[in-house]
Design an enzyme around this catalytic site. Sequence first.
Site, PDB file in Angstrom:
ATOM      1  N   ALA A 114      48.536 -12.822  18.953  1.00 30.41           N
ATOM      2  CA  ALA A 114      49.426 -11.815  18.967  1.00 30.41           C
ATOM      3  C   ALA A 114      49.428 -10.718  20.230  1.00 30.41           C
ATOM      4  O   ALA A 114      50.379 -10.631  20.759  1.00 30.41           O
ATOM      5  CB  ALA A 114      49.398 -11.164  17.337  1.00 30.41           C
ATOM      6  N   CYS A 119      49.926 -14.531  10.215  1.00 28.11           N
ATOM      7  CA  CYS A 119      50.432 -14.013   8.673  1.00 28.11           C
ATOM      8  C   CYS A 119      51.085 -15.037   7.910  1.00 28.11           C
ATOM      9  O   CYS A 119      51.304 -14.909   6.561  1.00 28.11           O
ATOM     10  CB  CYS A 119      51.478 -12.804   9.047  1.00 28.11           C
ATOM     11  N   ASN A 127      51.097  -6.965  18.368  1.00 27.46           N
ATOM     12  CA  ASN A 127      52.256  -7.103  19.227  1.00 27.46           C
ATOM     13  C   ASN A 127      52.491  -5.796  19.996  1.00 27.46           C
ATOM     14  O   ASN A 127      52.769  -5.865  21.456  1.00 27.46           O
ATOM     15  CB  ASN A 127      53.392  -7.474  18.304  1.00 27.46           C
ATOM     16  N   TYR A 186      73.031   4.092  -1.169  1.00 27.70           N
ATOM     17  CA  TYR A 186      73.420   3.976  -2.478  1.00 27.70           C
ATOM     18  C   TYR A 186      74.416   2.812  -2.736  1.00 27.70           C
ATOM     19  O   TYR A 186      75.506   3.152  -2.202  1.00 27.70           O
ATOM     20  CB  TYR A 186      73.330   5.044  -3.272  1.00 27.70           C
TER      21      TYR A 186
HETATM   22  P1  FAD Z   1      43.544 -13.090  16.814  1.00 30.84           P
HETATM   23  O1  FAD Z   1      44.890 -13.290  16.080  1.00 30.84           O
HETATM   24  O2  FAD Z   1      42.448 -12.973  16.032  1.00 30.84           O
HETATM   25  O3  FAD Z   1      43.719 -13.839  17.970  1.00 30.84           O
HETATM   26  C1  FAD Z   1      42.525 -13.595  19.099  1.00 30.84           C
HETATM   27  C2  FAD Z   1      42.220 -14.982  19.780  1.00 30.84           C
HETATM   28  O4  FAD Z   1      41.448 -14.805  20.682  1.00 30.84           O
HETATM   29  C3  FAD Z   1      41.929 -15.853  18.783  1.00 30.84           C
HETATM   30  O5  FAD Z   1      42.717 -17.072  18.730  1.00 30.84           O
HETATM   31  C4  FAD Z   1      40.435 -16.502  19.658  1.00 30.84           C
HETATM   32  O6  FAD Z   1      40.225 -17.751  19.666  1.00 30.84           O
HETATM   33  C5  FAD Z   1      40.876 -15.993  21.079  1.00 30.84           C
HETATM   34  N1  FAD Z   1      39.409 -15.744  21.671  1.00 30.84           N
HETATM   35  C6  FAD Z   1      38.266 -14.907  21.238  1.00 30.84           C
HETATM   36  N2  FAD Z   1      37.509 -14.988  22.192  1.00 30.84           N
HETATM   37  C7  FAD Z   1      37.764 -15.472  23.178  1.00 30.84           C
HETATM   38  C8  FAD Z   1      37.288 -15.812  24.377  1.00 30.84           C
HETATM   39  N3  FAD Z   1      36.117 -15.478  24.752  1.00 30.84           N
HETATM   40  N4  FAD Z   1      38.073 -16.721  25.102  1.00 30.84           N
HETATM   41  C9  FAD Z   1      39.216 -17.168  25.016  1.00 30.84           C
HETATM   42  N5  FAD Z   1      40.007 -16.794  23.548  1.00 30.84           N
HETATM   43  C10 FAD Z   1      39.310 -15.756  22.799  1.00 30.84           C
HETATM   44  N6  FAD Z   1      48.857  -8.956   9.770  1.00 30.84           N
HETATM   45  C11 FAD Z   1      50.131  -8.075   9.348  1.00 30.84           C
HETATM   46  O7  FAD Z   1      50.451  -7.060  10.089  1.00 30.84           O
HETATM   47  N7  FAD Z   1      51.020  -8.554   8.313  1.00 30.84           N
HETATM   48  C12 FAD Z   1      50.693  -9.590   7.727  1.00 30.84           C
HETATM   49  O8  FAD Z   1      51.358 -10.059   6.586  1.00 30.84           O
HETATM   50  C13 FAD Z   1      49.320 -10.456   8.024  1.00 30.84           C
HETATM   51  N8  FAD Z   1      48.887 -11.376   7.194  1.00 30.84           N
HETATM   52  C14 FAD Z   1      47.829 -12.050   7.672  1.00 30.84           C
HETATM   53  C15 FAD Z   1      47.503 -13.330   6.926  1.00 30.84           C
HETATM   54  C16 FAD Z   1      46.385 -14.057   7.317  1.00 30.84           C
HETATM   55  C17 FAD Z   1      45.922 -15.153   6.594  1.00 30.84           C
HETATM   56  C18 FAD Z   1      45.579 -13.380   8.307  1.00 30.84           C
HETATM   57  C19 FAD Z   1      44.217 -14.317   8.740  1.00 30.84           C
HETATM   58  C20 FAD Z   1      46.058 -12.487   9.323  1.00 30.84           C
HETATM   59  C21 FAD Z   1      47.153 -11.569   8.616  1.00 30.84           C
HETATM   60  N9  FAD Z   1      47.644 -10.506   9.385  1.00 30.84           N
HETATM   61  C22 FAD Z   1      48.659  -9.769   9.009  1.00 30.84           C
HETATM   62  C23 FAD Z   1      46.561 -10.325  10.604  1.00 30.84           C
HETATM   63  C24 FAD Z   1      47.301 -10.371  11.888  1.00 30.84           C
HETATM   64  O9  FAD Z   1      47.373 -12.173  11.694  1.00 30.84           O
HETATM   65  C25 FAD Z   1      46.278 -10.078  13.004  1.00 30.84           C
HETATM   66  O10 FAD Z   1      46.367  -8.806  13.119  1.00 30.84           O
HETATM   67  C26 FAD Z   1      46.676 -10.608  14.301  1.00 30.84           C
HETATM   68  O11 FAD Z   1      46.560 -12.324  14.386  1.00 30.84           O
HETATM   69  C27 FAD Z   1      45.803 -10.243  15.515  1.00 30.84           C
HETATM   70  O12 FAD Z   1      46.054 -10.879  16.605  1.00 30.84           O
HETATM   71  P2  FAD Z   1      45.191 -10.806  17.927  1.00 30.84           P
HETATM   72  O13 FAD Z   1      45.648 -11.364  18.833  1.00 30.84           O
HETATM   73  O14 FAD Z   1      44.743  -9.413  18.155  1.00 30.84           O
HETATM   74  O15 FAD Z   1      43.868 -11.577  17.311  1.00 30.84           O
END
Ligand code: FAD
Length: 443
Positions: free
Chosen positions: A12, A44, A303, A424
């Site tokens: 994200a 999510c 995002n 409403y």
């Molecule tokens: P991540 O999604 O953790 O992505 C980070 C990426 O970085 C990972 O894919 C990882 O492989 C990669 N990475 C890490 N280190 C390295 C490296 N050294 N080199 C290369 N790549 C690396 N949020 C909501 O707001 N509403 C919801 O309904 C909701 N539902 C969710 C349901 C589930 C089951 C889960 C697991 C999460 C949910 N979330 C929800 C939370 C949301 O998914 C996360 O906040 C979001 O994915 C965060 O995005 P990000 O890119 O910061 O991190």
Amino acid sequence: MGTRLVVVGGVAGGASAAAKAKRENPELEVVVYEKSGWVSFGACGLPYVLSGEIPSLEALVARTPEAFRKGGVLVYPRHEVVDVDYALRTLTVYSHGEGRTFQERFDHLVLATGARPVIPPVPGVEQEGVYTLRSMEDGAALLEALKGAKRAAILGAGYIGLEVAEAFRKRGLEVTLLEAQDRPLPQWDPEVSALVREELSRHGVEVWTGVRALALRGAGRVEAVETTEGVVPADLVLLAVGVRPNTALAQAMGVALGPTGAIATDERMRTNLEGVYAAGDVAESRHLLLGRPYWLPLGDVANKHGRTAGAVIAGKEARFAGVVGTAVFKVFGLGVATTGLSLERALSEGFRAKKVFIRAEDSAHYWPEHAPLWVELVYEEGTGRLLGGAVVGRGQAVKRIDVLAALLHQKGTVEDLMGLDLAYAPPFSPVWDPLLIAAQQAR
Ligand code: FAD
Ligand code: NAD
């Protein structure tokens, strides 16, 4: 050589940063390295793939690497950034596909490495049949495991535990939720937890609270969870006890963490190192009510962080406004939305806080499908300043929470809420909207 932005992590935060930077400044070279096999997907949606309501993991992908490439962004899945030399502005990348390491240079760097599930220190967690849910790979493994499973135990009755309990029931499993605190969804006040608990038991989910897992029994494959309250047989165990930010790479290169343990950022998502930004679950936000850094690992926040970082890197004016802590989820037929501070939290933060909790209806009493809607308002005694709130009910009705979130951003009061011209018509609301009824009671 052009100016190069390298983004570490392609979900994200990372995907948003890369896309926005390239769109705003097409001259930038933009490269994304992602350790896992998937980029730009909606984690999510994973519980709904598990339940079968969304037909495939692929459906969660917002943009494929090919689509990025067409937009001029080079995206490399299965490429892990293993080291960053900030002084030389280079990073070391390991290609999991090719089994080789190479160097890459950068001018701007976005750390969007996200968060990882906490693995509780319980003997037996390393066995087969024990899962976490974070990545698409986790989703695929759980989908496979569901084929043969009959009884699931879930550690943690927070967001993931509750959403996945529903998914597992829809797949016909017996489900036991094991929560360490005294109630499901302990993040919010007890009345809301009680509604969640009722909904869980109505759908056949067993809930054990105030319970600690002592060991996962099994000889290589999990068979049961031994707890302080007894033994729960299970052929599938999901660990859903929270997440922590992936900060190791950042720390190793000298990026400063904030008081929450996530990366400290300013409102432009800049870190302490010039040219280095952080976005998403690895980064802190500013909490507008508490007036201090706060870690809110949510997809919408990630995002916005990424978009802000991308715009700033592209030379545009952009700021991330901060958070008030708004979240929403569904468990079976019940939507639960919260924003700001619960009463418990507000009191522990030193506010002279009070609350009202009311039950109303989500539409006119004569409307055929009317259903209960509960509203909690947390506010400051004396000033009436709104500090938080919850809306619990059916379907989209709980999106009323956004009114409260907007008021929190504006430092609004209960009096301000009472004066709002809310919509409403009988299918959508009683003539007095439940938010207005709650505000009247809070006066
Ligand atoms: P991540 O999604 O953790 O992505 C980070 C990426 O970085 C990972 O894919 C990882 O492989 C990669 N990475 C890490 N280190 C390295 C490296 N050294 N080199 C290369 N790549 C690396 N949020 C909501 O707001 N509403 C919801 O309904 C909701 N539902 C969710 C349901 C589930 C089951 C889960 C697991 C999460 C949910 N979330 C929800 C939370 C949301 O998914 C996360 O906040 C979001 O994915 C965060 O995005 P990000 O890119 O910061 O991190
Ligand atoms: P969480 O913080 O929401 O819940 C963890 C739960 O586990 C808490 O209730 C906690 O008391 C409990 N717990 C902690 N240690 C325990 C132990 N040893 N045994 C039993 N229970 C224990 O975390 P999560 O459910 O793992 O979700 C991770 C993150 O994913 C959340 O922080 C959230 O940001 C995100 N998420 C959001 C949504 C949404 O917004 N709809 C949905 C799913 C996930």
